[in-house]
Design a protein around this motif. Structure first.
Motif, mmCIF file in Angstrom:
data_model
loop_
_atom_site.group_PDB
_atom_site.id
_atom_site.type_symbol
_atom_site.label_atom_id
_atom_site.label_comp_id
_atom_site.label_asym_id
_atom_site.label_seq_id
_atom_site.Cartn_x
_atom_site.Cartn_y
_atom_site.Cartn_z
ATOM 1 N N ARG A 60 4.557 -26.269 -5.719
ATOM 2 C CA ARG A 60 3.020 -24.570 -4.864
ATOM 3 C C ARG A 60 3.032 -26.163 -3.886
ATOM 4 O O ARG A 60 2.518 -26.220 -2.659
ATOM 5 C CB ARG A 60 2.479 -23.887 -5.423
ATOM 6 C CG ARG A 60 1.333 -23.692 -4.316
ATOM 7 C CD ARG A 60 -0.161 -23.185 -5.019
ATOM 8 N NE ARG A 60 -0.594 -24.376 -5.638
ATOM 9 C CZ ARG A 60 -1.281 -24.018 -6.690
ATOM 10 N NH1 ARG A 60 -0.696 -23.806 -7.660
ATOM 11 N NH2 ARG A 60 -2.120 -25.257 -7.307
ATOM 12 N N GLN A 85 4.068 -25.028 -14.431
ATOM 13 C CA GLN A 85 2.965 -24.975 -13.586
ATOM 14 C C GLN A 85 3.280 -26.240 -12.776
ATOM 15 O O GLN A 85 2.729 -26.296 -11.402
ATOM 16 C CB GLN A 85 1.908 -25.225 -14.218
ATOM 17 C CG GLN A 85 0.849 -25.393 -13.608
ATOM 18 C CD GLN A 85 -0.355 -25.315 -14.731
ATOM 19 O OE1 GLN A 85 -0.264 -25.461 -15.532
ATOM 20 N NE2 GLN A 85 -1.592 -24.116 -13.837
ATOM 21 N N HIS A 89 -0.624 -22.567 -19.535
ATOM 22 C CA HIS A 89 0.041 -21.203 -19.524
ATOM 23 C C HIS A 89 0.412 -20.672 -20.688
ATOM 24 O O HIS A 89 1.453 -21.983 -21.188
ATOM 25 C CB HIS A 89 1.201 -20.923 -18.502
ATOM 26 C CG HIS A 89 0.108 -21.122 -17.298
ATOM 27 N ND1 HIS A 89 1.021 -21.722 -16.006
ATOM 28 C CD2 HIS A 89 -0.945 -20.760 -16.187
ATOM 29 C CE1 HIS A 89 0.027 -21.284 -15.103
ATOM 30 N NE2 HIS A 89 -1.238 -20.977 -15.426
ATOM 31 N N GLN A 94 4.722 -19.929 -12.951
ATOM 32 C CA GLN A 94 3.832 -19.332 -11.389
ATOM 33 C C GLN A 94 5.131 -19.490 -10.679
ATOM 34 O O GLN A 94 5.720 -19.662 -9.853
ATOM 35 C CB GLN A 94 2.706 -20.582 -10.835
ATOM 36 C CG GLN A 94 1.511 -20.469 -11.329
ATOM 37 C CD GLN A 94 1.162 -21.450 -10.801
ATOM 38 O OE1 GLN A 94 0.529 -22.479 -11.605
ATOM 39 N NE2 GLN A 94 0.648 -20.969 -9.847
ATOM 40 N N ASP A 153 5.408 -18.109 -7.940
ATOM 41 C CA ASP A 153 5.438 -18.898 -6.339
ATOM 42 C C ASP A 153 6.053 -20.397 -6.154
ATOM 43 O O ASP A 153 6.320 -20.734 -4.669
ATOM 44 C CB ASP A 153 4.137 -18.745 -5.950
ATOM 45 C CG ASP A 153 2.593 -19.722 -6.675
ATOM 46 O OD1 ASP A 153 2.891 -20.527 -6.526
ATOM 47 O OD2 ASP A 153 2.077 -18.839 -7.367
ATOM 48 N N SER A 209 3.393 -13.003 -13.783
ATOM 49 C CA SER A 209 3.564 -14.460 -13.885
ATOM 50 C C SER A 209 2.220 -14.904 -13.948
ATOM 51 O O SER A 209 1.057 -13.736 -13.257
ATOM 52 C CB SER A 209 4.453 -15.202 -12.712
ATOM 53 O OG SER A 209 4.148 -14.944 -11.093
ATOM 54 N N HIS A 210 1.819 -16.196 -13.546
ATOM 55 C CA HIS A 210 0.447 -16.460 -12.836
ATOM 56 C C HIS A 210 0.370 -16.351 -11.223
ATOM 57 O O HIS A 210 1.420 -16.558 -10.612
ATOM 58 C CB HIS A 210 0.309 -17.826 -13.722
ATOM 59 C CG HIS A 210 0.186 -17.861 -15.108
ATOM 60 N ND1 HIS A 210 -1.351 -17.549 -16.202
ATOM 61 C CD2 HIS A 210 1.189 -18.165 -16.036
ATOM 62 C CE1 HIS A 210 -0.716 -17.553 -17.320
ATOM 63 N NE2 HIS A 210 0.748 -18.117 -17.720
ATOM 64 N N ASP A 211 -1.514 -16.260 -10.350
ATOM 65 C CA ASP A 211 -1.286 -16.143 -9.025
ATOM 66 C C ASP A 211 -1.201 -17.638 -8.947
ATOM 67 O O ASP A 211 -1.250 -18.776 -9.338
ATOM 68 C CB ASP A 211 -2.359 -16.088 -9.395
ATOM 69 C CG ASP A 211 -4.442 -16.005 -9.994
ATOM 70 O OD1 ASP A 211 -3.628 -17.084 -10.607
ATOM 71 O OD2 ASP A 211 -4.394 -15.664 -9.254
ATOM 72 N N GLU A 265 -3.323 -19.708 -10.563
ATOM 73 C CA GLU A 265 -3.930 -20.266 -12.337
ATOM 74 C C GLU A 265 -4.392 -19.733 -12.943
ATOM 75 O O GLU A 265 -4.876 -20.496 -14.263
ATOM 76 C CB GLU A 265 -2.741 -21.624 -11.966
ATOM 77 C CG GLU A 265 -1.932 -22.304 -11.291
ATOM 78 C CD GLU A 265 -2.314 -23.933 -11.440
ATOM 79 O OE1 GLU A 265 -3.420 -24.533 -12.137
ATOM 80 O OE2 GLU A 265 -1.408 -24.426 -10.409
ATOM 81 N N ARG A 272 -2.682 -13.239 -15.329
ATOM 82 C CA ARG A 272 -1.644 -12.641 -14.684
ATOM 83 C C ARG A 272 -0.767 -11.577 -14.118
ATOM 84 O O ARG A 272 -1.936 -10.385 -14.611
ATOM 85 C CB ARG A 272 -0.640 -12.955 -16.247
ATOM 86 C CG ARG A 272 0.687 -12.762 -16.088
ATOM 87 C CD ARG A 272 0.872 -14.004 -17.648
ATOM 88 N NE ARG A 272 2.812 -12.813 -17.845
ATOM 89 C CZ ARG A 272 3.451 -14.235 -17.635
ATOM 90 N NH1 ARG A 272 3.292 -15.194 -16.738
ATOM 91 N NH2 ARG A 272 5.475 -13.759 -17.604
ATOM 92 N N THR A 299 2.408 -14.060 -4.219
ATOM 93 C CA THR A 299 3.275 -14.256 -5.165
ATOM 94 C C THR A 299 4.427 -13.278 -4.551
ATOM 95 O O THR A 299 5.665 -14.467 -4.022
ATOM 96 C CB THR A 299 3.769 -13.679 -6.246
ATOM 97 O OG1 THR A 299 2.534 -14.760 -7.499
ATOM 98 C CG2 THR A 299 5.293 -13.779 -7.214
#
Length: 659
Positions: free
Chosen positions: A322, A363, A376, A389, A391, A441-443, A446, A449, A455
């Protein structure tokens, strides 16, 4: 303590703090391994019987922002001792070598005998086990080695005295106390948990300045270390043979009057003075930070400030896809293709579809491409769960689209089939068949969820990029990816808009009965619903979203700035504000206001918000992750690469970059 000067060339990374101590020293990757692990390489001065460490009280330190070529200039003064140090530093463009030229000037009334001490408390390969330090007569300095790591500390004139000692074991104090009486033991070798120290003696007349030329060299073998020193000596000799002293002085530009008149100890040409520093601009500190944190294999480190390890022995010396994706887009503003090519090639090596049903990014990753530490879970309530994640996968696609749009496919051969298609197919498949939205999923942060607005906006942007990439190659999948992007966007607009009040919510979650629940918490990441193009800037929803987030997250008080989200706990210092101000969140607000442009006030406010971030820069122009809401003190890590990426993007959008 924030890092205020950073130097990196892809294999070697060096960072200094505001007291001008070397606090990070990593090799053979930027970020791996950290051979200080919380310790500090520092200097000390002995003058006619009185000793001080240069990071102690009594020393005034002024570090100037780095030049565009990454070189720096720092002044350290001790009025009581009557000594001034002018330090010019740079890293070699290609070799694992860091250079320091130190002009020692006496402001005392009489001639004085001065000794400059250099203390090296290393922990090679991040442990203090089975290290050796030895005086190497071939290198002309101290060598610390363990396994495939050899680090040499050289002085062109050779050290006057040295010492090696045991430290950090029992009550053994190491060599620092040995230096404080002005003389060293001249013990030349030791093993185990050790440190070393060396000194250079000068005699200075009143007003006289003399230069000590130092270097830190790294290699995987002792032979490699010697060969590196030979190459650098030949390079310095070649430079000296084609430049007269007059020409060299003129090339030093503004430093010529100070350094050009100071002779090296034995008249040697100083490696770290290759010519006039390139001029600075508003974006120079941000560019230096980003470039220095990029490893030769394309791994971009989030931050290399090991003081964060006091929290949990964890750190930011990792590649987050990211952070990398958003910073890559910032670097496109300089119209240089190499940065993005290296990073995307690195990302290709991270894709693994053999263990999990879909290829995706975890991650974070270590600088060598192995998995980074994470929190996670892989199993939840007894069932397997993808630890991702979404994203991060989507944003790499989005960044790849921007790279190709700017520079075409040169240097990215093979990445369509090996990176873009797997990620795009993952975004298509990882959706709920009923809602059409991405699966949980995780934002971005982090922490939780669910199905998040950020995302979803990232997924739409990634699929649109995949469609454009396919079209550029004449691939028939272009229409398919584009259609799925619009399906996800439509699903978002039908489910993420609060039915009662008509604003976009932060995230959705489903209970076991299938009922959807909305999270109404203001969260600055939702600004990307506008920034990534899920909502058009002229859509009333976009304006209401930006206004609601600014009203709910701007930190009232003497500092201001945007919090991440309401009741942010990370590094929290007060429950009286929504959270600490974050640099990236505040810059997102400036970008969003600039895009809205509903009235002239939007863009006026955008410039004001950008100037807030500008005012948060430290003495050398570096930006942290977050700041104290009442004092403005840098909190968490500093510098944070992502903060500098968003600074470049915002300055460019607002036409304030000066590049």
């Amino acid at each position: 303590m924030p890092r205020s000067l950073v130097f990196g060339n892809g294999s070697l990374f060096v960072a200094l703090d505001s007291r001008h101590r070397i606090r990070e020293l990593t090799y053979p990757y930027v970020g791996l391994y950290n051979h200080l692990a919380g310790r500090a390489v520092r200097m000390g001065i002995w003058v006619d019987g009185a000793f001080t460490w240069c990071d102690e009280g009594g020393w005034e330190v002024h570090q100037s922002p780095q030049f565009a070529d990454g070189s720096s200039q720092t002044t350290l003064r001790n009025p009581h001792q009557g000594i001034e140090l002018l330090v010019r530093e740079r890293i070699h463009a290609d070799e694992p070598a860091f250079f320091r030229d130190i002009v020692v000037t006496s402001h005392r009334a009489d001639e004085c005998k001065t000794r400059v001490f250099f203390h090296h408390p290393l922990q090679l390969n991040e442990s203090d086990i089975a290290e050796t330090a030895v005086l190497d007569p071939v290198l002309g300095g101290m060598v610390h080695y363990k396994g495939p790591t050899f680090i040499g500390f050289c002085v062109d004139s050779g050290p006057s005295e040295v010492a090696v000692g045991i430290t950090g074991y029992g009550e053994q104090p190491g060599t620092a106390p040995d230096a404080e009486d002005g003389e060293l033991s001249n013990r030349t070798i030791e093993q185990g948990s050790i440190d070393s120290c060396m000194s250079v003696e000068l005699r200075l007349a009143p007003g006289e300045g003399r230069t000590i030329c130092c270097s830190i060299l790294c290699a995987s073998t002792i032979t490699g270390l010697h060969e590196l020193k030979e190459r650098l000596d030949r390079e310095a000799g070649a430079l000296a043979s084609v430049e007269t002293d007059v020409a060299q002085a003129s090339r030093l530009g503004s430093l010529g009057s100070e350094i050009g008149n100071a002779e090296p100890q034995h008249g040697n040409k100083c490696q770290s003075l290759p010519g006039a520093p390139e001029p600075r601009s508003l974006l120079t500190p941000s560019r230096v930070v980003i470039e220095s944190h990029l490893s030769s294999n394309g791994a971009l480190m989030a931050a290399l400030d090991s003081d964060i390890m006091s929290e949990n022995r964890a750190h930011y010396a990792n590649f987050w896809p990211r952070d990398g994706a958003l910073t890559l887009e910032a670097f496109l503003r300089f119209k240089e293709a190499g940065f993005g090519r290296r990073m995307l090639q690195f990302c290709r090596g991270l894709i693994n579809s053999r263990v999990w049903p879909h290829p995706f990014f975890f991650q974070k990753y270590r600088p060598d491409g192995t998995l980074g530490a994470s929190w996670h879970p892989w199993v939840r309530n007894g069932s397997p769960e993808l630890p991702l994640q979404e994203d991060e996968s989507a944003l790499i696609l989005h960044a790849m689209g921007a790279q190709v749009a700017a520079f075409g496919w040169e240097g990215l051969e093979g990445l369509w089939q090996e990176l873009a298609v797997p990620l795009a197919d993952f975004l298509v498949a990882y959706r709920d068949p009923q809602s059409g939205l991405p699966l949980p999923s995780h934002d971005l942060w982090e922490e939780r969820r669910g199905v998040h607005a950020f995302t979803v906006a990232s997924a739409v942007a990634g699929l649109r990029a995949a469609s454009e990439l396919a079209a550029s190659l004449g691939d028939s999948r272009s229409e398919h990816y584009g259609a799925i992007a619009e399906e996800v966007r439509s699903a978002c607009l039908s489910r993420f808009v609060h039915a009662g009040e008509g604003f976009v919510v932060r995230n959705l979650s489903q209970d076991r009965d299938g009922a959807w629940h909305e999270d109404l918490t203001p969260d600055s990441s939702m600004l990307h619903v506008v920034l990534l193009g899920l909502l058009s800037p002229d859509d009333p929803l976009a304006g209401s979203l930006v206004d609601r987030l600014e009203a709910g997250l701007w930190v009232d008080g003497p500092i201001g700035g945007m919090a991440r989200y309401r009741d942010d706990y990370y590094c929290r210092v007060s429950h009286g504000v929504p959270g600490n101000p974050w640099i990236i969140c505040t810059l997102w607000l400036a970008q969003a206001l600039w895009k809205l442009n509903r009235t002239p006030q939007d863009r006026t406010r955008a410039v004001e918000v950008f100037e807030w971030a500008l005012a948060r820069r430290g003495q050398t122009g570096y930006l942290p992750e977050q700041v104290h809401p009442f004092t403005g003190e840098h909190l968490s890590v500093s510098p944070l690469v992502w903060s500098h990426g968003e600074f470049i993007v915002t300055a460019s959008e607002l036409g304030l970059g000066g590049e």
